[in-house]
Scaffold this motif. Structure first.
Motif, short mmCIF file in Angstrom:
data_model
loop_
_atom_site.label_atom_id
_atom_site.label_comp_id
_atom_site.label_asym_id
_atom_site.label_seq_id
_atom_site.Cartn_x
_atom_site.Cartn_y
_atom_site.Cartn_z
N THR A 270 28.25 105.69 105.58
CA THR A 270 29.68 105.42 105.69
C THR A 270 30.35 105.83 104.39
N ILE A 287 30.01 104.88 98.99
CA ILE A 287 29.13 105.48 100.00
C ILE A 287 28.08 104.45 100.34
N ARG A 288 27.94 104.15 101.62
CA ARG A 288 26.93 103.17 102.03
C ARG A 288 25.90 103.89 102.90
N ARG A 290 22.79 103.26 105.20
CA ARG A 290 22.19 102.16 105.95
C ARG A 290 21.05 102.68 106.80
#
Lengths: 407, 422
Positions: A270, A287-288, A290
């Motif tokens: 994301t 910025i993720r 996951r």
């Protein structure tokens, strides 16, 4: 006093410095580097002119040797026994060489002279490309002579220093090229004002995906959401490095956690652009990453950011056994078999050449990524859902208002 | 609207003609009794003991349990009174904190003087007594929080947080013991049948279904607003574990409220709202629940670190002294219901405030009564206290401009009950 002419293989003595070199080290180490602010560095490229390039040379010739001298000093301060380790010793002599080269470099006034200088800088950077794996190997072997904190402090300093040197060097190389050719829009030296995380992710995805498939037999896909098309000003190689390391972890975890399932869950990334017009504080791009790779167990969590901690099974024997991760150790298969043309060694040697290593095993990925992320004031954190997956949250400072970012 | 006074008053405003423990100088010399109790160590029970004890209930054990509660609670209340006595004078004489002090003192005296329980009738009367005390103390949380907010200029933030934390944790312990005993008395030694499909011993639900809990809380919160976002549950959806249902519900309820509020206000005017995702993960020793929203993140708050949102101190989180917050705390603290910090109670309050039981308009400022529980601003600090009570944790990570992730970790009470005492 030993005659400097006698030299033996496998000597336990460190080579004696020449008086000239000693004087150079002394001179540069005693005047500490000026904490440079990023804005000044970038100013050489805004705009790029003949004068600014010549100024930039002067800056590089002043600041890089200072930093190299610090590296030499800190290597020389390591315990003697560590200093005799061949990898550490080769680092030391390599730094001394580079220092000597720059310290004795003649003045640069014309663009032709600059071209030569730029080439010298480039080959200097190239020569130091494998510093990290080399240091890693040296410290792995010397682990029993230093405490984890000592190693960690040394490495933090070394890597930060290295980032600075490369920034200054590459800034100069970039603006020199910009002067010769047409300057790319939005590119001011090492900082790309419109760095696209989306583009970066897709690039890293293909490299890491290849690596993962080759090593582990499969690799997950990446789904990107959030402000997917957003861009922000940053140093692209830094972002590339961080993304590569994190994706290596996520991909490996996903494949290992789902090896019995046909459909592997994707890694979800994301992107989030900061809200414009908010208070005068620095802006961060988030910025993720996951994954559903099973997470990190609570007992491992305390150690994931320490150097040389890895959950990849490795084999300390030099014969290169030990499963898919064995080949990445410096001194393992990849280095021994020079003429080996199987896919494994090709990938691992490619990995070593670019300094990125292979999919896992060195245990440097997370701590280094964290250093890179925090270099300009950003951050990297990892939260784990034990049994399910991990979230890595990356915040990178937008470098347009570089303001107080020091190098 | 009345401008609310922010400064702490230098002396308590007492009802005329009423001598209270606070106003009487004899307090200083009568403290001895309380000090005797405060000098005793607490006798804590592990959760395992509570569960096993509760499983094999009979009249003899029930009476034993009653007397344990009777003798244990005054010791703990005494400890809290000592804590309050150590606070700066100017703090405890603040009107609201003085009220709480008074309340605790009265409770201490009542417990101290209560005769031993011998028969089942005694126990029934005791349970009645306990229920009354619980009700009387239901307003402690908002009153204490309000008082401390107003008195916070006189207390360093760390001291404030430590003090309030100890108070709230102790309160949770006492209420767990009390409510557990009342629940055991109600089932009166019969083997507890599964209530609502979930097995439990007293107030400890041994097979608490996490998804069901999330769905219930989501349903309740969504009733507040039409078109409010959905909550999608994913991950290890069949996870069940041993926990106190009210605690889990409270935390999830608060977190979902925050997520919904953020989502609706960030996407005002949008035709559809992005859903909230709740992911359940069952680890070896803990259950993790991640709640992800797309509510724009926390950049609008002025805290330095996300952990400051867990602080009760206005120095860490300046929003605590907003007029609307203080006003809301006042309203709730003076209402007859108080705040027991349970989901059911909040829902009852919503229904009472609204004529037809459903709100008119999602996301708009409906005025203090209906928005009061969100506006008090103690959802996160309270959730943090509940989460950490048995050794769990609560963590917030924000993506500025996009949304927030909240990570709730709760230890599985069945696996590692040794260190967890009530």
């Amino acid at each position: 006093m030993l005659k400097s002419g006698t030299r033996r293989l496998h000597s336990r003595r460190a080579p004696l410095p020449t008086p000239a070199l000693t004087e150079i080290i002394q001179r540069y180490a005693s005047s500490p580097p000026r904490p440079l602010d990023l804005a000044s560095l970038l100013a050489f490229g805004r705009p790029v002119t003949r004068e600014s390039v010549v100024c930039s040379v002067g800056y590089a010739l002043a600041e890089i040797p200072r930093r190299l001298a610090l590296r030499v000093r800190s290597l020389e301060s390591l315990p003697f026994i560590v200093g005799t380790n061949p990898y550490v010793a080769s680092m030391l002599s390599s730094y001394k060489e580079s220092l000597q080269l720059l310290a004795t470099y003649p003045a640069v006034n014309t663009l032709d002279e600059n071209k030569l200088f730029t080439e010298a800088l480039s080959s200097l950077v190239e020569r130091h490309a494998n510093d990290i794996p080399t240091m890693a190997k040296g410290f792995l072997e010397s682990a029993k002579y230093m405490s984890p904190t000592q190693i960690s402090n040394f490495l933090d300093g070394a890597i930060r220093n290295r980032i600075s040197v490369r920034l200054i060097a590459e800034q100069h190389i970039a603006i020199s090229h910009a002067l010769e050719e047409e300057e790319r829009p939005g590119n001011v030296g090492v900082v790309d004002t419109q760095c696209s995380p989306l583009h970066m992710i897709r690039m890293c995805e293909s490299y890491v995906g290849e690596l993962c498939s080759a090593t582990l037999g499969a690799s997950p896909s990446i789904v990107i959401d959030g402000h997917a098309d957003a861009t922000f000003p940053y140093v692209p190689v830094h972002l590339e490095y961080i993304l590569t390391e994190i994706l290596k972890n996520s991909f490996r975890a996903t494949v290992e956690h789902h090896k019995t399932q046909r459909t592997m869950p994707p890694v979800r990334i994301t992107l989030s652009q900061p809200i414009p017009g908010s208070s005068g504080q620095s802006k961060f791009f988030s910025i993720r990453i996951r994954d559903e790779g099973g997470g990190v167990s609570p007992s491992d969590m305390a150690r994931i950011f320490s150097y040389a901690f890895t959950t990849a099974k490795n084999d300390h024997d030099e014969d290169g056994g030990g499963g898919p991760y064995a080949a990445q150790h410096v001194g393992g298969l990849a280095n021994i078999g020079g003429g080996d043309t199987n896919l494994f060694s090709e990938i691992t040697s490619k990995g070593l050449q670019t300094g990125l290593g292979t999919i896992a095993g060195l245990g440097y990925g997370l701590p280094m990524s964290k250093l890179y992320a925090s270099y300009f004031g950003g951050s990297l954190s990892l939260v784990s859902l034990d049994g399910w997956g991990s979230d890595v949250s990356l915040k990178l400072r937008c470098l347009d208002e570089a303001g107080d970012a020091t190098i | 609207m009345l401008k609310l006074v922010r400064t702490a008053r230098p002396c308590p405003r007492l009802a005329r003609g009423q001598a209270t423990a606070l106003s009487s100088h004899r307090l200083f010399y009568q403290n001895k009794q309380m000090e005797l109790y405060a000098a005793r160590a607490t006798n804590r029970l592990t959760l395992r003991q509570l569960i096993f004890f509760g499983r094999a209930m009979d009249p003899e054990r029930l009476i034993k349990s009653a007397n344990y509660v009777r003798t244990e609670l005054p010791v703990r209340i005494a400890h809290r009174l000592r804590d309050m006595q150590k606070l700066p004078f100017i703090v405890v004489t603040q009107e609201d904190i003085a009220k709480v002090y008074e309340l605790y003192w009265t409770a201490f005296e009542k417990f101290r003087q209560y005769p031993p329980i011998v028969t089942m009738e005694d126990n029934a009367a005791f349970c009645h007594f306990l229920t009354n005390i619980l009700r009387e103390h239901s307003s402690v949380i908002p009153v204490l929080t309000l008082g401390l907010s107003l008195a916070s200029p006189h207390l360093p933030p760390d001291d404030l947080d430590t003090f309030l934390r100890r108070m709230l944790i102790s309160r949770i312990s006492r209420r767990v013991l009390t409510e557990h005993h009342i629940a055991l008395s109600e089932s009166d030694g019969k083997k507890t049948a599964a209530a609502q499909g979930e097995p439990h011993v007293g107030i400890i639900f041994t097979g608490l279904n996490v998804q069901r809990c999330i769905d219930k809380c989501a349903g309740l919160v969504r009733q507040r607003g039409e078109g409010w976002p959905q909550v999608i549950v994913e991950g290890h959806v069949d996870t069940t574990f041993a926990y106190i249902k009210e605690h889990l519900e409270f935390i999830i309820f608060e977190l979902l409220k925050n997520a919904m509020w953020a989502t609706t206000s960030h996407h005002r005017g949008a035709s559809s709202l992005p859903p909230i995702r709740a992911t359940i993960a069952a680890g070896a020793n803990e259950v993790s629940i991640r709640i992800s929203d797309q509510g724009g993140g926390l950049s609008h708050t002025s805290v330095e670190a996300t952990s400051d949102l867990f602080s009760f101190s206005h120095i860490r989180n300046a929003a605590r002294l907003d007029d609307s917050r203080i006003g809301a705390l006042r309203t709730v603290s003076s209402s007859p219901h108080g705040l027991r910090a349970t989901v059911d109670e909040q829902v009852v309050r919503w229904r009472e405030n609204l004529p037809n039981g459903f709100p008119q308009d999602a996301g708009a400022d409906l005025g203090m009564e209906t928005e009061d529980d969100r506006r008090m601003g103690i959802g996160l600090p309270m959730s943090n206290i509940f989460a950490t009570y048995f050794g769990g944790s609560l963590e917030l990570v924000t993506l500025d401009g996009w949304g927030t992730d909240v990570y709730l970790r709760l230890p599985k009470l069945g696996t590692n009950l040794e260190g967890i005492e009530v």
